[in-house]
Write a protein that holds these residues in place. Structure first.
Motif, PDB file in Angstrom:
ATOM      1  N   TYR A 337      47.407  61.300   8.752  1.00  0.00           N
ATOM      2  CA  TYR A 337      47.673  61.715   7.700  1.00  0.00           C
ATOM      3  C   TYR A 337      47.053  63.048   7.430  1.00  0.00           C
ATOM      4  O   TYR A 337      46.002  63.278   7.242  1.00  0.00           O
ATOM      5  CB  TYR A 337      47.310  60.707   6.481  1.00  0.00           C
ATOM      6  CG  TYR A 337      47.573  59.149   6.677  1.00  0.00           C
ATOM      7  CD1 TYR A 337      48.908  58.712   6.362  1.00  0.00           C
ATOM      8  CD2 TYR A 337      47.029  58.289   7.701  1.00  0.00           C
ATOM      9  CE1 TYR A 337      49.216  57.499   6.493  1.00  0.00           C
ATOM     10  CE2 TYR A 337      47.070  57.411   8.089  1.00  0.00           C
ATOM     11  CZ  TYR A 337      48.323  56.741   7.370  1.00  0.00           C
ATOM     12  OH  TYR A 337      48.668  55.390   7.700  1.00  0.00           O
ATOM     13  N   LYS A 338      47.959  64.204   7.355  1.00  0.00           N
ATOM     14  CA  LYS A 338      47.777  65.478   7.128  1.00  0.00           C
ATOM     15  C   LYS A 338      47.642  66.037   5.561  1.00  0.00           C
ATOM     16  O   LYS A 338      48.829  65.841   5.083  1.00  0.00           O
ATOM     17  CB  LYS A 338      48.101  66.484   8.176  1.00  0.00           C
ATOM     18  CG  LYS A 338      48.165  66.169   9.348  1.00  0.00           C
ATOM     19  CD  LYS A 338      48.885  67.000  10.393  1.00  0.00           C
ATOM     20  CE  LYS A 338      48.517  66.648  11.812  1.00  0.00           C
ATOM     21  NZ  LYS A 338      49.563  67.732  12.767  1.00  0.00           N
ATOM     22  N   ALA A 339      46.308  66.749   5.413  1.00  0.00           N
ATOM     23  CA  ALA A 339      46.626  67.184   3.813  1.00  0.00           C
ATOM     24  C   ALA A 339      45.953  68.726   3.947  1.00  0.00           C
ATOM     25  O   ALA A 339      45.019  68.865   4.841  1.00  0.00           O
ATOM     26  CB  ALA A 339      46.011  66.379   2.748  1.00  0.00           C
ATOM     27  N   ARG A 354      49.968  48.730   1.302  1.00  0.00           N
ATOM     28  CA  ARG A 354      50.954  49.275   1.605  1.00  0.00           C
ATOM     29  C   ARG A 354      50.814  50.525   1.118  1.00  0.00           C
ATOM     30  O   ARG A 354      51.463  52.018   1.783  1.00  0.00           O
ATOM     31  CB  ARG A 354      52.197  48.894   0.622  1.00  0.00           C
ATOM     32  CG  ARG A 354      52.589  47.378   1.153  1.00  0.00           C
ATOM     33  CD  ARG A 354      53.925  47.137   0.419  1.00  0.00           C
ATOM     34  NE  ARG A 354      54.161  45.703   0.552  1.00  0.00           N
ATOM     35  CZ  ARG A 354      55.239  45.071  -0.039  1.00  0.00           C
ATOM     36  NH1 ARG A 354      55.813  45.495  -1.060  1.00  0.00           N
ATOM     37  NH2 ARG A 354      55.564  43.683   0.517  1.00  0.00           N
ATOM     38  N   GLU A 355      49.870  51.176   0.321  1.00  0.00           N
ATOM     39  CA  GLU A 355      49.444  52.339  -0.145  1.00  0.00           C
ATOM     40  C   GLU A 355      47.960  52.442  -0.129  1.00  0.00           C
ATOM     41  O   GLU A 355      47.301  51.709  -0.308  1.00  0.00           O
ATOM     42  CB  GLU A 355      49.912  52.797  -1.651  1.00  0.00           C
ATOM     43  CG  GLU A 355      51.754  52.776  -1.462  1.00  0.00           C
ATOM     44  CD  GLU A 355      52.154  52.908  -3.067  1.00  0.00           C
ATOM     45  OE1 GLU A 355      51.330  52.826  -3.768  1.00  0.00           O
ATOM     46  OE2 GLU A 355      53.409  52.669  -3.089  1.00  0.00           O
ATOM     47  N   ALA A 374      47.623  60.089  -3.075  1.00  0.00           N
ATOM     48  CA  ALA A 374      48.310  58.768  -2.604  1.00  0.00           C
ATOM     49  C   ALA A 374      49.231  58.832  -1.500  1.00  0.00           C
ATOM     50  O   ALA A 374      50.123  59.852  -1.389  1.00  0.00           O
ATOM     51  CB  ALA A 374      49.048  58.188  -3.924  1.00  0.00           C
ATOM     52  N   TRP A 375      49.021  57.882  -0.444  1.00  0.00           N
ATOM     53  CA  TRP A 375      49.657  58.102   0.895  1.00  0.00           C
ATOM     54  C   TRP A 375      50.661  56.748   0.802  1.00  0.00           C
ATOM     55  O   TRP A 375      50.085  55.587   0.550  1.00  0.00           O
ATOM     56  CB  TRP A 375      48.751  58.070   2.058  1.00  0.00           C
ATOM     57  CG  TRP A 375      47.918  59.396   1.904  1.00  0.00           C
ATOM     58  CD1 TRP A 375      46.973  59.594   1.147  1.00  0.00           C
ATOM     59  CD2 TRP A 375      48.451  60.586   2.407  1.00  0.00           C
ATOM     60  NE1 TRP A 375      46.346  60.694   1.503  1.00  0.00           N
ATOM     61  CE2 TRP A 375      47.118  61.360   2.256  1.00  0.00           C
ATOM     62  CE3 TRP A 375      49.267  60.885   3.495  1.00  0.00           C
ATOM     63  CZ2 TRP A 375      47.261  62.832   2.896  1.00  0.00           C
ATOM     64  CZ3 TRP A 375      49.130  62.195   3.854  1.00  0.00           C
ATOM     65  CH2 TRP A 375      48.003  63.284   3.484  1.00  0.00           C
ATOM     66  N   ASP A 376      51.605  56.751   1.651  1.00  0.00           N
ATOM     67  CA  ASP A 376      52.297  55.624   2.197  1.00  0.00           C
ATOM     68  C   ASP A 376      51.731  55.009   3.559  1.00  0.00           C
ATOM     69  O   ASP A 376      51.567  56.191   4.455  1.00  0.00           O
ATOM     70  CB  ASP A 376      54.016  55.777   2.037  1.00  0.00           C
ATOM     71  CG  ASP A 376      54.870  54.531   2.726  1.00  0.00           C
ATOM     72  OD1 ASP A 376      54.594  54.409   3.659  1.00  0.00           O
ATOM     73  OD2 ASP A 376      54.957  53.800   1.836  1.00  0.00           O
ATOM     74  N   PHE A 377      51.264  54.152   3.820  1.00  0.00           N
ATOM     75  CA  PHE A 377      50.640  53.599   4.906  1.00  0.00           C
ATOM     76  C   PHE A 377      51.428  53.519   6.307  1.00  0.00           C
ATOM     77  O   PHE A 377      51.098  54.399   7.054  1.00  0.00           O
ATOM     78  CB  PHE A 377      49.884  52.328   4.836  1.00  0.00           C
ATOM     79  CG  PHE A 377      49.220  51.984   5.994  1.00  0.00           C
ATOM     80  CD1 PHE A 377      47.832  52.357   6.293  1.00  0.00           C
ATOM     81  CD2 PHE A 377      49.695  50.855   6.841  1.00  0.00           C
ATOM     82  CE1 PHE A 377      47.380  51.957   7.560  1.00  0.00           C
ATOM     83  CE2 PHE A 377      48.975  50.493   7.997  1.00  0.00           C
ATOM     84  CZ  PHE A 377      47.822  51.067   8.198  1.00  0.00           C
ATOM     85  N   SER A 379      54.590  55.230   6.583  1.00  0.00           N
ATOM     86  CA  SER A 379      55.256  56.411   7.011  1.00  0.00           C
ATOM     87  C   SER A 379      54.489  57.692   6.926  1.00  0.00           C
ATOM     88  O   SER A 379      54.945  58.683   7.590  1.00  0.00           O
ATOM     89  CB  SER A 379      56.532  56.669   6.038  1.00  0.00           C
ATOM     90  OG  SER A 379      55.965  56.888   4.670  1.00  0.00           O
ATOM     91  N   ALA A 380      53.097  57.293   6.585  1.00  0.00           N
ATOM     92  CA  ALA A 380      52.172  58.523   6.513  1.00  0.00           C
ATOM     93  C   ALA A 380      52.647  59.904   5.621  1.00  0.00           C
ATOM     94  O   ALA A 380      52.291  60.921   5.877  1.00  0.00           O
ATOM     95  CB  ALA A 380      51.874  59.032   7.869  1.00  0.00           C
ATOM     96  N   ALA A 381      53.533  59.477   4.686  1.00  0.00           N
ATOM     97  CA  ALA A 381      54.131  60.458   3.804  1.00  0.00           C
ATOM     98  C   ALA A 381      53.232  60.444   2.367  1.00  0.00           C
ATOM     99  O   ALA A 381      52.889  59.541   2.100  1.00  0.00           O
ATOM    100  CB  ALA A 381      55.654  60.171   3.463  1.00  0.00           C
ATOM    101  N   LYS A 382      53.192  61.573   1.867  1.00  0.00           N
ATOM    102  CA  LYS A 382      52.392  61.645   0.701  1.00  0.00           C
ATOM    103  C   LYS A 382      53.115  60.929  -0.549  1.00  0.00           C
ATOM    104  O   LYS A 382      54.371  61.517  -0.702  1.00  0.00           O
ATOM    105  CB  LYS A 382      52.102  63.150   0.411  1.00  0.00           C
ATOM    106  CG  LYS A 382      50.919  63.912   1.292  1.00  0.00           C
ATOM    107  CD  LYS A 382      50.911  65.226   0.774  1.00  0.00           C
ATOM    108  CE  LYS A 382      49.752  66.143   1.805  1.00  0.00           C
ATOM    109  NZ  LYS A 382      49.798  67.274   1.428  1.00  0.00           N
TER     110      LYS A 382
END
Length: 509
Positions: A337-339, A354-355, A374-377, A379-382
């Motif tokens: 997960y990149k930020a 899940r999040e 907040a992340w989706d576990f 899909s690794a999407a923000k």
């Protein structure tokens, strides 16, 4: 032509010389000070470095009984000037380590001249040859067998330290019987629901075996084994305590080479996941102390959290823009997960896993954009990075045990309340303030029934807030240094564990 003659301990010529010198010991004792030569060999001025413990046997002044003297004190006890008496009682101990043996040149000349006048031809020749090389000094011969033994000693010490690194030698080993033990104080509460939490008042145990600041503490999540308390410290160790019955340290794990920043129990209570500033991840068996899983990370680790439903998956964050999800079974990274941040301060899974949320150090001039993400576990999407807009970082996050809410500890010396459902709005009507954070990673925690919110403070106090009214119920002066964590026991009502920046852990009732 001048030459130097060096005496060897295991040579035949030395034995012959000693035999020829025995009859002349009486004449030498009459011309020298008492025991001034019996203690030390004739060495030229300078230093003689050795790395092993050995005996100084006089080659020319052996007494009639044939005994030798073992010396064990620093060279300063011997002749440091021309008037020093060598008859020190300290000479009867053995010494080891890298030491230097010094002898006054004037004493050396006096003893050599007296021996020359009273000795035979062989001893006169030896002293004369030694005096020609007195400026450079003499290095004694060490047999090859002793050199090999001495060179292998550091390796043996290192291997012994590695063997004993899993458990501190001054504490008993943590056996399976200890793991299965159920405290008599916990048994009455196992079959009933958690009662109303009350504010603790009295100190039960004071535990201070850590030599550095304690970063994190956690009760064992298994209710029957919840007498065990886990602690991670800056002194590179992890400790397991019996914090209910005895207050003793059950075992110490020293698998990290740098400070341990985070440590978590597994859901079964038989393993400990730890990460630290050495960038290493270790999953340690509680009973044996062996590493089940070990991996080198690309950054220093500051936070770890197990997935709430998948016990073999955990998330780690630290001094990196990335947060990684690991699978223990394959020892591989599942997702990244990149930020656009520099450091992840804490990770919090929301219900069902899940999040999850991450708190970072990203703070701009006007707002704290990306402070909480907040992340989706899967899909690794923000999901959102516009959750907290005030200009403070959040060193810790905690979830309410019954309601869909979470609290963020801020460096603005207050705790903010948020909804755990999208869009994760902040409750502007409630703010838990009164304690101090001041840059410390001060943790916060709800009581098991959700009625109290407890937090440490940089001034060493513990603050208890009413969750519904956000008012301070009680303040406990617990520590002298900054109190960085305070957690309630999951089974016993009103039992509280606290730790501070001085390495102390205290249990309150």
């Amino acid at each position: 032509m001048s030459s130097s003659l060096v005496a060897y301990d295991d040579s035949d010529s030395e034995a012959e010389t000693e035999k020829t010198e025995v009859p002349n010991t009486s004449s030498r004792h009459t011309s020298l000070p008492s025991s001034s030569v019996d203690r030390v060999q004739y060495f030229a001025p300078g230093s003689l470095g050795t790395k092993c413990t050995y005996e100084m046997q006089p080659t020319e002044n052996t007494d009639s009984s044939g005994t030798s003297t073992v010396c064990e004190d620093p060279p300063e006890h011997y002749a440091q000037n021309s008037n020093t008496d060598l008859t020190s009682p300290c000479c009867r101990r053995a010494y080891s380590g890298h030491t230097a043996l010094r002898m006054s040149y004037k004493n050396y000349e006096q003893t050599s001249s007296s021996s020359t006048n009273s000795g035979n031809g062989i001893s006169q020749k030896r002293i004369h040859k030694d005096s020609t090389t007195a400026i450079k000094g003499i290095r004694p011969y060490i047999p090859k067998r002793l050199r090999q033994e001495n060179s292998s000693m550091p390796e043996k010490k290192e291997s012994d330290q590695r063997d004993n690194s899993d458990c501190s030698p001054d504490v008993p080993s943590l056996t399976s019987q200890t793991l299965r033990k159920i405290s008599e104080l916990i048994k009455p509460y196992l079959g009933s629901k958690y009662k109303l939490t009350e504010v603790p008042k009295s100190l039960i145990f004071y535990m201070s075996k850590h030599s550095g600041p304690v970063n994190e503490i956690q009760w064992c999540p298994v209710r029957e084994q919840s007498h065990m308390l886990l602690s991670a410290s800056m002194d590179k160790t992890i400790k397991v305590w019996d914090a209910v019955d005895t207050g003793c340290c059950l075992k110490t794990y020293s698998c990290h080479s740098c400070a341990v920043r985070a440590a978590r129990w597994s859901s079964c209570g038989r393993r400990i996941l730890s990460g630290g500033f050495d960038s290493m991840l270790h999953l340690t068996d509680v009973e044996t102390g062996k590493q089940i899983f070990s991996s080198k990370n690309e950054f220093r680790i500051s936070t770890l959290k197990f997935h709430p439903t998948e016990s073999n998956i955990f998330i780690c964050g630290g001094f990196s823009p990335e947060v990684k999800a690991w699978d223990i079974r394959t020892s591989k990274v599942l997702r990244v997960y990149k930020a656009a941040v520099q450091q992840t301060l804490d990770v919090l899974f929301l219900p069902e896993g899940r999040e999850f949320l991450t708190s970072t150090d990203a703070v701009s001039r006007d707002s704290a954009d990306r402070t909480i993400i907040a992340w989706d576990f899967q899909s690794a999407a923000k999901i959102s990075n516009q959750i907290f807009h005030e200009r403070y970082t959040c060193p810790s996050l905690t979830l309410h045990p019954k309601e869909s809410m979470f609290v963020a500890q801020t460096n603005g010396n207050y705790m903010a309340l948020f909804s755990a459902q999208r869009p994760y709005r902040i409750n502007k009507k409630k703010r838990y303030e009164g304690h101090k954070v001041e840059g410390f990673a001060v943790g916060c925690e709800f009581s098991p029934d959700g009625t109290l919110l407890v937090t440490g403070s940089s001034d060493g106090k513990v603050f208890f807030y009413n969750y519904h009214t956000a008012r301070i119920i009680r303040t406990l002066s617990a520590h002298k240094e900054a109190c960085v964590s305070a957690i309630f026991h999951p089974v016993l009502p009103s039992l509280l564990a606290t730790c501070d920046w001085a390495g102390e852990i205290k249990i309150w009732q």
